[in-house]
Design an enzyme around this catalytic site. Structure first.
Site, PDB file in Angstrom:
ATOM      1  N   THR A 101      19.742  28.892  22.052  1.00 56.68           N
ATOM      2  CA  THR A 101      20.549  28.610  20.706  1.00 56.68           C
ATOM      3  C   THR A 101      21.387  29.867  20.593  1.00 56.68           C
ATOM      4  OG1 THR A 101      18.902  29.297  19.095  1.00 56.68           O
ATOM      5  CG2 THR A 101      18.936  26.861  19.814  1.00 56.68           C
ATOM      6  N   GLY A 116      21.487  36.033  23.238  1.00 54.87           N
ATOM      7  CA  GLY A 116      21.398  34.725  23.927  1.00 54.87           C
ATOM      8  C   GLY A 116      22.266  34.587  25.397  1.00 54.87           C
ATOM      9  N   TYR A 138      17.918  37.962   4.799  1.00 50.79           N
ATOM     10  CA  TYR A 138      17.816  38.120   6.152  1.00 50.79           C
ATOM     11  C   TYR A 138      16.432  38.349   6.773  1.00 50.79           C
ATOM     12  CZ  TYR A 138      18.597  39.388  11.302  1.00 50.79           C
ATOM     13  OH  TYR A 138      18.548  39.539  12.514  1.00 50.79           O
TER      14      TYR A 138
END
Ligand code: NAP
Length: 250
Positions: free
Chosen positions: A12, A19, A150
Site C-alpha cells: 500500500t 513503498g 501521527y
C-alpha cells in the site's frame, strides 16, 4: 538473489518513497508487486516505471469503501499474497490547538484503519509462510512538537504488530514491523509545509541524526525484504528500527 521468485506482494502506498523501493526490490528478486496509491496518475506512472511485473490499484487507505473492495481488486491479478507491506501514509504538523475532528479522523483513517483493514481483507489470500509487515515510525519513540496525532496513530500500528502476531500464529503468517527514522522520500509534501519550510525542516533534522544523513528508501526496502524472506523465518512480532540510532543516541 531471487528470494521472491513467483511470489506476489501487495504494497500500500507503492507509488513513491519506501513503498516504491520495496516494490522495485521485490520485482528485482523475482516477484510481482501490486501497488496502491490515491490517484490513477501516480499509480499508472509507478507501474510503468516498475515494469511488467508490477500492477496497480487506485485505492485510498483511509477509505472504508476502497478497503472493502481491496480483495476483489487484488484477485484480478492473483489468488495468493506472500507479502503485505502496510505502508501508505503521511503526517501533518499541527499544534494541539489546531487539530480539528477532521484532521484527527483523516490521520487515524489512513494510518490505523488503513493497515488494519488491508491485512484483514487480504487474509483469505495469505497462506502459511506469508508475511505482513507494518511500517511504523521513529515518531513513536522520539517526541516531536506538532506531531501528536501521527505519533499516536503509529503507536497504534505498533500494537497491531503484537496482536496480529498473536492471532495469526496458528496460520503460520509472520507479522513484523519496520520503524524508519528520517528517510529521504516525499513524506513532507503532505505535511502542510511549503517548499522552503520543508527544506528548512530537513536541514534542521540532519544534524540530529547520528549518521548526519537521511536514510535512503532502499535501506528500508532491504529490511522489509529481509523480514519477508526465509532468512527471517524465526522473526515474528518484532519491529526493526532502521533509524541510524536516532531513537537511542540523543
Ligand atoms: N519518510 C520518513 O522519514 C518516514 C519516517 C517514518 C515513517 N514513515 C512512514 O513511511 C510510510 C511511507 O512514507 P514515505 O516516507 O515513503 O512517503 P512518500 O514518499 O510520500 O510515499 C507515501 C506513499 O503513500 C501513498 N499514500 C499516501 N496516502 C495514501 C492513502 N490515503 N491511500 C493510499 N496511498 C496513500 C502515496 O501514494 P499517492 O501519493 O500516489 O497516493 C505514496 O505512494 C508512511 O506510512 C510514513 O508515515 C516515513
Amino acid at each position: 538473489m531471487q528470494r521472491f521468485k513467483n511470489k506476489f506482494a501487495l504494497i500500500t502506498g507503492g507509488t513513491n518513497g519506501m513503498g516504491y523501493a520495496v516494490a522495485q526490490q521485490f520485482i528485482e528478486e523475482g516477484g510481482s508487486a501490486i501497488i496502491t496509491g490515491r490517484s490513477k496518475k501516480t499509480v499508472d506512472r509507478a507501474v510503468e516505471n516498475l515494469g511488467e511485473k508490477a500492477f496497480g490499484i487506485v485505492s485510498d487507505a483511509g477509505s472504508m469503501k476502497d478497503l472493502m473492495n481491496l480483495e476483489n481488486q487484488v484477485r484480478k491479478y492473483t489468488d495468493t499474497i506472500d507479502l503485505i507491506f502496510a505502508n501508505a501514509g503521511y503526517g501533518k504538523f499541527m499544534p494541539i490547538e489546531n487539530v480539528g475532528e477532521n484532521d484527527f479522523e483523516e490521520l487515524f483513517n489512513v494510518l490505523v484503519r488503513g493497515p488494519f483493514f488491508t491485512v484483514q481483507q487480504i487474509l483469505p489470500l495469505m497462506k502459511k509462510g506469508s508475511s505482513a509487515i507494518f511500517n511504523t515510525s521513529v515518531a513513536t519513540e522520539i517526541t516531536m512538537p506538532n506531531f501528536s496525532i501521527y505519533s499516536a496513530a503509529k503507536s497504534a500500528v505498533q500494537s497491531f504488530i503484537k496482536t496480529f502476531a498473536t492471532e495469526l500464529l496458528e496460520r503460520g503468517i509472520r507479522v513484523n514491523g519496520v520503524s524508519p527514522g528520517h528517510i529521504k522520500t516525499n513524506i513532507f509534501n503532505n505535511t502542510g509545509l511549503n517548499k522552503e519550510q520543508i527544506e528548512e525542516a530537513i536541514q534542521n533534522i540532519i544534524p540530529t541524526i547520528p549518521f548526519k544523513r537521511q536514510g535512503e528508501p532502499s535501506e528500508i526496502a532491504n529490511t522489509v525484504l529481509f523480514l519477508a524472506s526465509e532468512e527471517a523465518s524465526y522473526i515474528h512480532g518484532a519491529e526493526i528500527k532502521v533509524d541510524a540510532a536516532i531513537s537511542v543516541i540523543r
